[in-house]
Design a protein around this motif. Structure first.
Motif, short mmCIF file in Angstrom:
data_model
loop_
_atom_site.label_atom_id
_atom_site.label_comp_id
_atom_site.label_asym_id
_atom_site.label_seq_id
_atom_site.Cartn_x
_atom_site.Cartn_y
_atom_site.Cartn_z
N ALA A 27 0.82 -1.22 0.00
CA ALA A 27 0.00 0.00 0.00
C ALA A 27 0.85 1.26 0.00
N ARG A 28 2.06 1.19 0.51
CA ARG A 28 2.90 2.39 0.66
C ARG A 28 3.94 2.55 -0.43
N ARG A 29 4.27 1.50 -1.12
CA ARG A 29 5.43 1.50 -1.99
C ARG A 29 5.03 1.31 -3.45
N SER A 30 5.75 1.95 -4.33
CA SER A 30 5.56 1.78 -5.76
C SER A 30 6.53 0.70 -6.25
N PHE A 31 6.09 -0.10 -7.20
CA PHE A 31 6.94 -1.16 -7.75
C PHE A 31 7.26 -0.92 -9.23
N TRP A 32 7.13 0.33 -9.69
CA TRP A 32 7.39 0.64 -11.09
C TRP A 32 8.82 0.37 -11.49
N ARG A 33 9.77 0.66 -10.63
CA ARG A 33 11.19 0.40 -10.96
C ARG A 33 11.40 -1.08 -11.23
N GLU A 34 10.85 -1.94 -10.37
CA GLU A 34 10.98 -3.38 -10.54
C GLU A 34 10.30 -3.85 -11.82
N TRP A 35 9.12 -3.29 -12.11
CA TRP A 35 8.40 -3.65 -13.32
C TRP A 35 9.26 -3.35 -14.55
N GLY A 36 9.92 -2.21 -14.54
CA GLY A 36 10.77 -1.83 -15.66
C GLY A 36 11.99 -2.71 -15.82
N GLN A 37 12.39 -3.42 -14.78
CA GLN A 37 13.57 -4.28 -14.83
C GLN A 37 13.27 -5.71 -15.26
N VAL A 38 12.01 -6.06 -15.36
CA VAL A 38 11.66 -7.42 -15.78
C VAL A 38 12.07 -7.58 -17.24
N ALA A 39 12.87 -8.60 -17.51
CA ALA A 39 13.40 -8.79 -18.86
C ALA A 39 12.81 -10.01 -19.56
N CYS A 40 12.10 -10.85 -18.85
CA CYS A 40 11.56 -12.08 -19.45
C CYS A 40 10.16 -11.83 -20.02
N PRO A 41 9.72 -12.70 -20.92
CA PRO A 41 8.35 -12.59 -21.42
C PRO A 41 7.36 -12.63 -20.25
N THR A 42 6.32 -11.83 -20.35
CA THR A 42 5.41 -11.66 -19.22
C THR A 42 3.96 -11.73 -19.68
N LEU A 43 3.16 -12.42 -18.89
CA LEU A 43 1.72 -12.47 -19.10
C LEU A 43 1.07 -11.71 -17.94
N LEU A 44 0.38 -10.65 -18.26
CA LEU A 44 -0.33 -9.85 -17.26
C LEU A 44 -1.77 -10.32 -17.25
N VAL A 45 -2.19 -10.93 -16.14
CA VAL A 45 -3.55 -11.44 -16.02
C VAL A 45 -4.31 -10.54 -15.06
#
Length: 110
Positions: free
Chosen positions: A30-48
């Motif tokens: 609830a307090r933290r943003s995870f955008w930096r981590e999202w930008g670092q994902v390098a593998c194929p991703t399925l967003l469900v």
């Protein structure tokens, strides 16, 4: 389903977990943003996404804008617990995604 996580106690049905422990464990989300981590994902991703998700549409759109190769799907008739509400659809979606990866990279898969 979700009701399996309840137990009967004095005064009614209660979650099997300790409320205070659950609140502390979810506080960082609830307090933290995870955008930096999202930008670092390098593998194929399925967003469900659930049809009635707590993730705002604009946030899902931003996720896809930042990583356009991400595959995305919404499962109809679901909320936050889509894995409990439509497990067969989720299972099929993940299997299809993984099978697609195997074909795309000429990998030997199950």
């Amino acid at each position: 389903g979700w009701a399996a996580g309840l137990e009967e106690r004095e005064g009614g049905w209660w979650p099997r977990f300790d409320r205070d422990v659950m609140v502390r464990s979810l506080a960082e989300n609830a307090r933290r943003s995870f955008w930096r981590e999202w930008g670092q994902v390098a593998c194929p991703t399925l967003l469900v996404l659930a049809q009635s998700s707590f993730i705002p549409a604009r946030e899902a759109e931003e996720m896809l804008r930042q990583r356009p190769a991400t595959m995305a799907m919404s499962i109809p008739g679901t909320g936050h617990d889509l894995h409990l509400e439509q497990p067969e659809i989720l299972h099929t979606a993940v299997l299809d995604f993984l099978k697609g990866l195997c074909g795309a990279f000429s990998m030997v898969c199950w």
